[in-house]
Design a protein around this motif. Structure first.
Motif, mmCIF file in Angstrom:
data_model
loop_
_atom_site.group_PDB
_atom_site.id
_atom_site.type_symbol
_atom_site.label_atom_id
_atom_site.label_comp_id
_atom_site.label_asym_id
_atom_site.label_seq_id
_atom_site.Cartn_x
_atom_site.Cartn_y
_atom_site.Cartn_z
ATOM 1 N N HIS A 52 42.402 32.102 49.536
ATOM 2 C CA HIS A 52 41.493 33.138 48.296
ATOM 3 C C HIS A 52 40.104 31.806 48.718
ATOM 4 N N VAL A 53 39.247 33.299 47.614
ATOM 5 C CA VAL A 53 37.875 33.393 48.155
ATOM 6 C C VAL A 53 37.602 33.301 46.500
ATOM 7 N N THR A 54 35.866 32.573 46.134
ATOM 8 C CA THR A 54 35.272 32.699 45.371
ATOM 9 C C THR A 54 34.303 33.268 45.480
ATOM 10 N N ASP A 55 33.947 34.312 44.748
ATOM 11 C CA ASP A 55 32.584 35.285 44.686
ATOM 12 C C ASP A 55 31.515 34.245 44.348
ATOM 13 N N PRO A 56 30.538 35.076 43.696
ATOM 14 C CA PRO A 56 29.353 34.399 43.403
ATOM 15 C C PRO A 56 29.253 34.173 42.101
ATOM 16 N N ASP A 57 30.297 34.178 40.994
ATOM 17 C CA ASP A 57 30.389 34.431 39.691
ATOM 18 C C ASP A 57 31.193 33.415 39.452
ATOM 19 N N GLY A 58 31.798 33.251 40.001
ATOM 20 C CA GLY A 58 33.786 32.416 40.114
ATOM 21 C C GLY A 58 35.014 32.542 40.489
ATOM 22 N N VAL A 59 34.873 34.416 40.174
ATOM 23 C CA VAL A 59 36.265 34.981 40.696
ATOM 24 C C VAL A 59 36.575 34.046 41.797
ATOM 25 N N THR A 60 38.537 34.681 41.198
ATOM 26 C CA THR A 60 38.540 34.024 42.497
ATOM 27 C C THR A 60 39.206 35.646 43.070
ATOM 28 N N LEU A 61 39.242 35.759 44.278
ATOM 29 C CA LEU A 61 39.884 36.924 45.377
ATOM 30 C C LEU A 61 40.813 36.151 45.875
ATOM 31 N N ILE A 62 41.860 36.844 45.657
ATOM 32 C CA ILE A 62 43.696 36.387 46.433
ATOM 33 C C ILE A 62 43.631 37.395 47.324
ATOM 34 N N PHE A 63 43.292 37.090 48.614
ATOM 35 C CA PHE A 63 43.231 37.619 49.667
ATOM 36 C C PHE A 63 45.101 38.156 50.037
ATOM 37 N N VAL A 64 46.268 39.255 50.499
ATOM 38 C CA VAL A 64 47.408 39.023 50.578
ATOM 39 C C VAL A 64 47.684 40.086 51.350
ATOM 40 N N GLU A 65 48.435 39.283 52.373
ATOM 41 C CA GLU A 65 49.187 39.787 53.110
ATOM 42 C C GLU A 65 50.689 40.010 52.777
ATOM 43 N N VAL A 66 51.509 41.058 52.980
ATOM 44 C CA VAL A 66 52.444 41.064 52.450
ATOM 45 C C VAL A 66 53.644 41.126 53.925
ATOM 46 N N PRO A 67 54.728 40.821 54.670
ATOM 47 C CA PRO A 67 55.384 40.329 55.510
ATOM 48 C C PRO A 67 56.224 41.252 55.531
ATOM 49 N N GLU A 68 56.982 41.699 56.834
ATOM 50 C CA GLU A 68 58.009 43.132 57.037
ATOM 51 C C GLU A 68 58.933 42.370 56.303
ATOM 52 N N ASP A 69 59.817 41.403 56.104
ATOM 53 C CA ASP A 69 60.530 41.292 55.572
ATOM 54 C C ASP A 69 60.932 40.880 54.347
ATOM 55 N N HIS A 70 59.763 41.357 53.084
ATOM 56 C CA HIS A 70 59.447 40.940 52.086
ATOM 57 C C HIS A 70 60.005 42.157 51.296
ATOM 58 N N PRO A 71 60.135 41.544 50.120
ATOM 59 C CA PRO A 71 61.023 42.058 48.695
ATOM 60 C C PRO A 71 59.712 43.906 48.293
ATOM 61 N N LEU A 72 58.361 43.343 48.765
ATOM 62 C CA LEU A 72 57.335 44.201 48.015
ATOM 63 C C LEU A 72 58.130 45.573 49.566
ATOM 64 N N ARG A 73 57.979 44.877 50.962
ATOM 65 C CA ARG A 73 58.066 45.990 51.031
ATOM 66 C C ARG A 73 59.401 47.239 51.518
ATOM 67 N N ARG A 74 60.546 46.691 50.926
ATOM 68 C CA ARG A 74 61.801 47.149 50.772
ATOM 69 C C ARG A 74 62.192 48.186 49.795
ATOM 70 N N ASP A 75 62.546 49.591 49.789
ATOM 71 C CA ASP A 75 62.522 50.843 49.185
ATOM 72 C C ASP A 75 63.702 50.005 48.381
ATOM 73 N N SER A 76 63.687 50.154 46.853
ATOM 74 C CA SER A 76 64.878 49.816 45.855
ATOM 75 C C SER A 76 64.810 50.676 45.301
ATOM 76 N N ARG A 77 64.781 51.344 45.750
ATOM 77 C CA ARG A 77 65.438 52.978 44.611
ATOM 78 C C ARG A 77 67.141 53.117 45.274
ATOM 79 N N GLY A 78 67.733 52.138 46.031
ATOM 80 C CA GLY A 78 68.746 52.278 46.409
ATOM 81 C C GLY A 78 69.190 53.464 47.157
#
Length: 128
Positions: free
Chosen positions: A102-128
């Motif tokens: 997490h980083v906060t911008d000058p106005d207090g907005v939270t920026l969430i930097f994300v790395e999606v690991p190789e084994d995470h469901p977001l990396r899988r094709d869910s189309r069957g």
């Protein structure tokens, strides 16, 4: 309804300070500049800072966070530190499997930097 494009629009309290943060601190490339505004590339989206129509004193803060995916969270964290950007929360693996920082911008907005690991469901094709 057909959505042709989208972007996040901020009206920062200090336009120049916010432009410097997003341009120099985060290193985002400028997509477009216009009288009173700057638009930055942010992956498949855009972040626009409007120097006009700044929020009134006492306006409520941005009610959410910006989710920004990076290839390597450790490298991103080191690069931000080298640029003098304070890290609000160091990178770590979350219970849901993503690596987040997490980083906060000058106005207090939270920026969430994300790395999606190789084994995470977001990396899988869910189309069957």
């Amino acid at each position: 309804m057909e959505i042709l494009a989208s972007r996040v629009l901020f009206r920062p309290k200090d336009y120049a300070r916010s432009v410097a943060f997003y341009r120099d601190g985060l290193g985002l490339a400028i997509a477009r500049e216009y009288a009173g505004g700057t638009v930055f590339y942010a992956g498949q989206s855009l972040i626009e800072l409007a120097g006009h129509g700044a929020p009134a004193d006492g306006a409520p803060p941005f009610p959410g966070a910006l989710w920004l995916q990076v290839r390597d969270i450790a490298a991103a964290q080191e690069q931000l530190r080298e640029r003098g950007v304070p890290i609000a929360r160091d990178a770590r693996r979350e219970p849901w499997g993503l690596h987040e920082m997490h980083v906060t911008d000058p106005d207090g907005v939270t920026l969430i930097f994300v790395e999606v690991p190789e084994d995470h469901p977001l990396r899988r094709d869910s189309r069957g």
